[in-house]
Design an enzyme around this catalytic site. Structure first.
Site, short mmCIF file in Angstrom:
data_model
loop_
_atom_site.label_atom_id
_atom_site.label_comp_id
_atom_site.label_asym_id
_atom_site.label_seq_id
_atom_site.Cartn_x
_atom_site.Cartn_y
_atom_site.Cartn_z
N GLY A 156 0.81 -1.21 0.00
CA GLY A 156 0.00 0.00 0.00
C GLY A 156 0.85 1.27 0.00
O GLY A 156 0.35 2.35 -0.24
N LYS A 157 2.14 1.12 0.31
CA LYS A 157 3.07 2.26 0.34
C LYS A 157 2.45 3.43 1.10
O LYS A 157 2.52 4.58 0.66
CB LYS A 157 3.50 2.64 -1.08
CG LYS A 157 4.22 1.49 -1.79
CD LYS A 157 4.86 1.87 -3.09
CE LYS A 157 5.67 0.76 -3.73
NZ LYS A 157 4.96 -0.50 -4.02
N ARG A 158 1.85 3.13 2.25
CA ARG A 158 1.20 4.16 3.04
C ARG A 158 2.22 4.98 3.81
O ARG A 158 3.33 4.53 4.08
CB ARG A 158 0.22 3.53 4.03
CG ARG A 158 -0.93 2.77 3.38
CD ARG A 158 -1.73 3.66 2.47
NE ARG A 158 -3.04 3.11 2.13
CZ ARG A 158 -3.37 2.58 0.96
NH1 ARG A 158 -2.48 2.51 -0.02
NH2 ARG A 158 -4.59 2.13 0.73
#
Lengths: 306, 306
Positions: free
Chosen positions: A99-101
């Site tokens: 998700g590369k949050r």
């Protein structure tokens, strides 16, 4: 990372299958007579991912669903994503949510509480990819929640895309920016080292930069790697070899398109028709496992198995 | 950014109200007798955001929902987020979705296609915040989709948190990392300049670093700013003044907690009881507008109104 190390040992390989459903590339039997409305797509994505999971669950330690393709469909896609995560875990797989949050303070904590931990979070992923641009105080909330919930993280360090260098390769104080991030990540990971010798904060380091991957292996002794870029992005076994420790641990290697859309690859096209796409997935997975066992320290693992 | 500039002119102020629903801080009337299960929370978040929108829609140009707090609830939260976005737009507001998304190539495009554009995307946001760690080839897919759909972007450049400097303030080739990102963003924005003089690629630059904000205003002539950190994070009118151009355009200023949880602020607590929390929201919004009109070039705008 102890759970991940255990799963890698059990399977005798470090393959992560990336679940990146793309409407245009789905096997024809899954999209026949569909118009491509979000609700239909979500159903097809779910069926596609479940049928891949059925094939790969006995073979590999983990899958990595890509949030973007589910988010693209709106709320119905997100519901399908939740179902995919649970399904994969029910089949014995670990789930790395890509998700590369990132965000700051209590907002970062909200992302972490939402995604991390099988029992305690609604999405229930085992780990999450995280972007580091906001600095240490944006990572610690993720680390705290992950620690409490026996979950893991993979922080972007050196990404596999050609443009990643623009920012990541800038040199400051005689070190590339990605090395500064590496230092931070390894420090955070050192505080949570488990039995396997690695901490809960992993790093994303691409197969497309083999020298930097080997350099990072030296610079980050406490950090497990998630290595994207194998296969269709150009990385091979020789390129990822430097990411492993001497025991064949310390890294998992992701392939998405090369496995899940194997039915479209030249070498499998003549062999399997569209209705046999799962057999192409199975063969591509076995191929990747064999490549890694032959060309990297991963071979050590399988030799130890009974 | 022409749409945003138009809305700022129409309202006579550049206030963005951040929609960051936090369960513990919701006004008591919205959570009474609830246990805090995801489904209940999602309903309460939706009601809370809608009731804030009812108050601020006649006053300000835009709202900024924070994806993390909705994601924290799982799929039911994401469904509520979609409803909040549509509701805000139906009341005449522009919606900046704060998701800090990023990925490479076609994955970035999936995020962009999912979030950007009222008519063409399931979420339908008018713009999206984006993280730059993956470099230029991770931003261009967002720019392409945003261009096609008359939507906007805000790329993280200099963030408002204390730890942001760890990476952003590293000096490479005599410029801080955030200045390298600024250069990239302004170049991308220069290619899409509209009538207002700004392009579709905006930048996030925090109110907590007023000198850097003014420096970025000079360095990024084509880039509209989204300025977080006003109010509860410590930034005041004097701190954000440097973010505007001489006409009072070129920046919008976000306040989240200071407005949406105004009922808990010392100055409003004695004045309004919990059932009157919307009146506290209204007064806090008017206060912020007045501060910006008095202490920044934004005053130019309101004097032009009839």
């Amino acid at each position: 990372m102890d759970q991940l190390a255990g799963a890698v040992r059990r399977c005798g390989n470090p393959v992560v299958v990336g679940l990146d459903p793309r409407w245009e590339q789905l096997p024809a039997p899954l999209t026949n007579a569909m118009l491509g409305e979000p609700q239909e797509r979500a159903g097809a994505y779910l069926a596609f991912c479940q049928q891949i999971i059925d094939v790969v669950a006995p073979l590999v330690p983990a899958v990595k669903p890509q949030a973007a393709f589910f988010e693209e469909l709106g709320p119905v896609g997100m519901t399908a994503l939740g179902t995919v995560i649970r399904y994969a875990q029910d089949q014995g797989l670990l789930v790395i949510l890509d998700g590369k949050r990132n965000d700051i303070g209590s907002t970062a904590e909200a992302y972490a509480r939402g995604w991390l931990g099988r029992r305690d979070s609604p999405w229930g992923a085992d780990s999450l990819t995280v972007s580091p641009y906001l600095g240490e105080d944006s990572l610690t909330p993720f680390v705290n929640v992950a620690t409490q919930r026996s979950a893991g993280l993979f922080v972007l360090v050196k990404t596999s895309n050609p443009g990643g260098g623009l920012l990541q390769d800038l040199v400051a104080d005689e070190l590339c920016v990605y090395r500064h991030v590496a230092e931070l990540v390894d420090r955070l990971s050192a505080e949570t080292v488990g039995e396997c010798g690695y901490g809960i904060v992993g790093a994303v380091a691409g197969a497309t930069y083999p020298e930097q991957l080997a350099e990072l292996r030296q610079a980050m002794p406490h950090t497990w790697f998630l290595v994207p870029g194998f296969g269709s992005q150009g990385g091979g076994a020789a390129d990822v070899a430097g990411g492993f420790d001497e025991q064949g641990l310390g890294a998992v290697v992701n392939s998405s398109r090369g496995i899940i859309f194997a039915h479209q690859r030249e070498e499998y096209r003549g062999k399997y028709d569209d209705s046999q796409w799962q057999r192409a997935v199975e063969e591509a997975t076995h191929d990747m496992i064999a490549q890694l066992q032959e060309g990297t320290p991963v071979g050590q693992l399988s030799r130890k198995l009974p």
